[in-house]
Design an enzyme around this catalytic site. Structure first.
Site, mmCIF file in Angstrom:
data_model
loop_
_atom_site.group_PDB
_atom_site.id
_atom_site.type_symbol
_atom_site.label_atom_id
_atom_site.label_comp_id
_atom_site.label_asym_id
_atom_site.label_seq_id
_atom_site.Cartn_x
_atom_site.Cartn_y
_atom_site.Cartn_z
ATOM 1 N N LYS A 1 0.833 -1.211 0.000
ATOM 2 C CA LYS A 1 0.000 0.000 0.000
ATOM 3 C C LYS A 1 0.873 1.269 0.000
ATOM 4 C CE LYS A 1 -2.357 -0.904 3.790
ATOM 5 N NZ LYS A 1 -1.964 -2.255 4.245
ATOM 6 N N ARG B 1 -9.747 1.309 8.966
ATOM 7 C CA ARG B 1 -9.308 -0.036 9.300
ATOM 8 C C ARG B 1 -10.446 -0.907 9.816
ATOM 9 N NH1 ARG B 1 -3.766 0.497 8.959
ATOM 10 N NH2 ARG B 1 -2.673 -0.951 10.268
ATOM 11 N N ARG C 1 10.954 -5.696 4.599
ATOM 12 C CA ARG C 1 10.583 -4.288 4.465
ATOM 13 C C ARG C 1 11.562 -3.388 5.224
ATOM 14 N NH1 ARG C 1 4.435 -2.618 5.357
ATOM 15 N NH2 ARG C 1 4.657 -3.433 7.461
ATOM 16 N N ARG D 1 11.089 -1.363 10.798
ATOM 17 C CA ARG D 1 10.068 -0.904 11.739
ATOM 18 C C ARG D 1 9.989 -1.838 12.932
ATOM 19 N NH1 ARG D 1 4.639 -0.062 8.539
ATOM 20 N NH2 ARG D 1 3.942 -1.170 10.381
ATOM 21 N N ARG E 1 -1.394 -8.635 13.671
ATOM 22 C CA ARG E 1 -1.868 -7.605 12.739
ATOM 23 C C ARG E 1 -2.601 -8.237 11.560
ATOM 24 N NH1 ARG E 1 3.713 -5.425 12.037
ATOM 25 N NH2 ARG E 1 3.014 -4.171 10.286
HETATM 26 P P1 ADP Z 1 0.654 -2.115 8.910
HETATM 27 O O1 ADP Z 1 -0.489 -1.943 7.996
HETATM 28 O O2 ADP Z 1 1.859 -2.690 8.227
HETATM 29 O O3 ADP Z 1 0.320 -2.783 10.192
HETATM 30 P P2 ADP Z 1 0.604 0.762 9.440
HETATM 31 O O4 ADP Z 1 1.796 1.622 9.251
HETATM 32 O O5 ADP Z 1 -0.549 0.991 8.543
HETATM 33 O O6 ADP Z 1 1.196 -0.704 9.350
HETATM 34 O O7 ADP Z 1 0.092 0.862 10.948
HETATM 35 C C1 ADP Z 1 0.947 0.584 12.029
HETATM 36 C C2 ADP Z 1 0.132 0.465 13.280
HETATM 37 O O8 ADP Z 1 -0.528 1.706 13.544
HETATM 38 C C3 ADP Z 1 -1.004 -0.548 13.203
HETATM 39 O O9 ADP Z 1 -0.566 -1.844 13.526
HETATM 40 C C4 ADP Z 1 -1.990 0.013 14.234
HETATM 41 O O10 ADP Z 1 -1.577 -0.300 15.529
HETATM 42 C C5 ADP Z 1 -1.834 1.498 14.052
HETATM 43 N N1 ADP Z 1 -2.824 2.019 13.081
HETATM 44 C C6 ADP Z 1 -2.571 2.496 11.831
HETATM 45 N N2 ADP Z 1 -3.711 2.883 11.220
HETATM 46 C C7 ADP Z 1 -4.722 2.665 12.109
HETATM 47 C C8 ADP Z 1 -6.139 2.841 12.085
HETATM 48 N N3 ADP Z 1 -6.766 3.322 11.001
HETATM 49 N N4 ADP Z 1 -6.836 2.493 13.197
HETATM 50 C C9 ADP Z 1 -6.225 2.006 14.284
HETATM 51 N N5 ADP Z 1 -4.918 1.798 14.379
HETATM 52 C C10 ADP Z 1 -4.140 2.113 13.301
#
Ligand code: ADP
Ligand code: ZN
Length: 219
Positions: A13, A88, A127, A160, A172
């Site tokens: 993404k 999400r 990554r 990360r 996740r």
């Molecule tokens: P990934 O999709 O690889 O888990 P992201 O960078 O999108 O990584 O998000 C990292 C973390 O941030 C997620 O695991 C979650 O804990 C939090 N997060 C990100 N976006 C949201 C969201 N829309 N709602 C709740 N938590 C979020």
């Protein structure tokens, strides 16, 4: 134009959003990046969010939604916004519709990235992200030109924290399946979902997915 990136972790993404940003100038709004920035700066929001992120859990909706609402307001004069990592879950999606409707906007397109699960796990292990500009790389799929150094800004590439913990990765993906995947149906009912497969096995990478997506939305 408002575009949502859907797809499990590690489907690309962030990479796709980066390509669309370069090609079209659309702005990437990544909730994960905003959280990580706040964590590294030690802000109140960062401290609170990290309690959840470090465990692989979602940050509570009230925190996440108001953060996105503020950012959307700041970006209100942009031509295109790519939401990466938000919504999400169904509550976030419904709230987003309300926020946009109040501005006379709507979600225009949803790009749903699909990748076989075994490739996803491997990708997450490979990554790397730029510690300065947040650009994402993959050691195998699209490495930086100089190992460990960002092509865009010369920043140091790092792993990360939540990608280095296998338990957090699994959690996740599980949360994605139960909470985020139902959004595909939610947006399918609106007829705005475009599915793009990204898979190394069939040599279909992010560039090609973007090209196909743009040809579909631009006709
Ligand atoms: P990934 O999709 O690889 O888990 P992201 O960078 O999108 O990584 O998000 C990292 C973390 O941030 C997620 O695991 C979650 O804990 C939090 N997060 C990100 N976006 C949201 C969201 N829309 N709602 C709740 N938590 C979020
Ligand atoms: Zn960089």
């Amino acid at each position: 134009m408002i575009i949502i990136m859907l797809g499990a972790q590690g489907t690309g993404k962030g990479t796709v959003a980066g390509i669309l940003n370069k090609q079209k100038g659309w702005i990437q709004l990544s909730t994960g990046d905003i959280f990580r920035e706040n964590i590294s700066k030690g802000t109140e929001l960062g401290v609170e969010a990290n309690k959840y992120i470090s465990k692989g859990c979602l940050v509570p909706d009230e925190i996440t939604i108001s953060m996105v609402e503020n950012r959307l307001e700041e970006l209100k004069n942009e031509d295109g916004i790519i939401l990466d990592g938000f919504p999400r879950n169904l509550d976030q999606a419904k709230k987003l519709d309300e926020i946009l409707a109040a501005k006379g906007q709507k979600v225009d397109w949803v790009m749903n990235l699909e990748t076989p699960r075994d490739e996803i796990i491997e990708r997450m292990m490979n990554r790397r992200v730029c510690s300065k500009c947040k650009a994402t790389y993959n050691l195998k799929l699209h490495p930086s030109k100089v190992p460990g150094i960002c092509d865009n800004c010369g920043g140091e590439l790092i792993i990360r924290a939540d990608d280095s913990d296998e338990e957090a990765i699994k959690k996740r993906l599980e949360i994605y399946d139960t909470q985020t995947k139902p959004l595909v149906d939610f947006y399918n009912e609106k007829g705005i979902v475009i599915v793009e497969e990204i898979s190394q096995r069939i040599n279909r990478l992010a560039e090609e997915a973007c090209k196909d997506f743009l040809s579909k939305i631009e006709g």
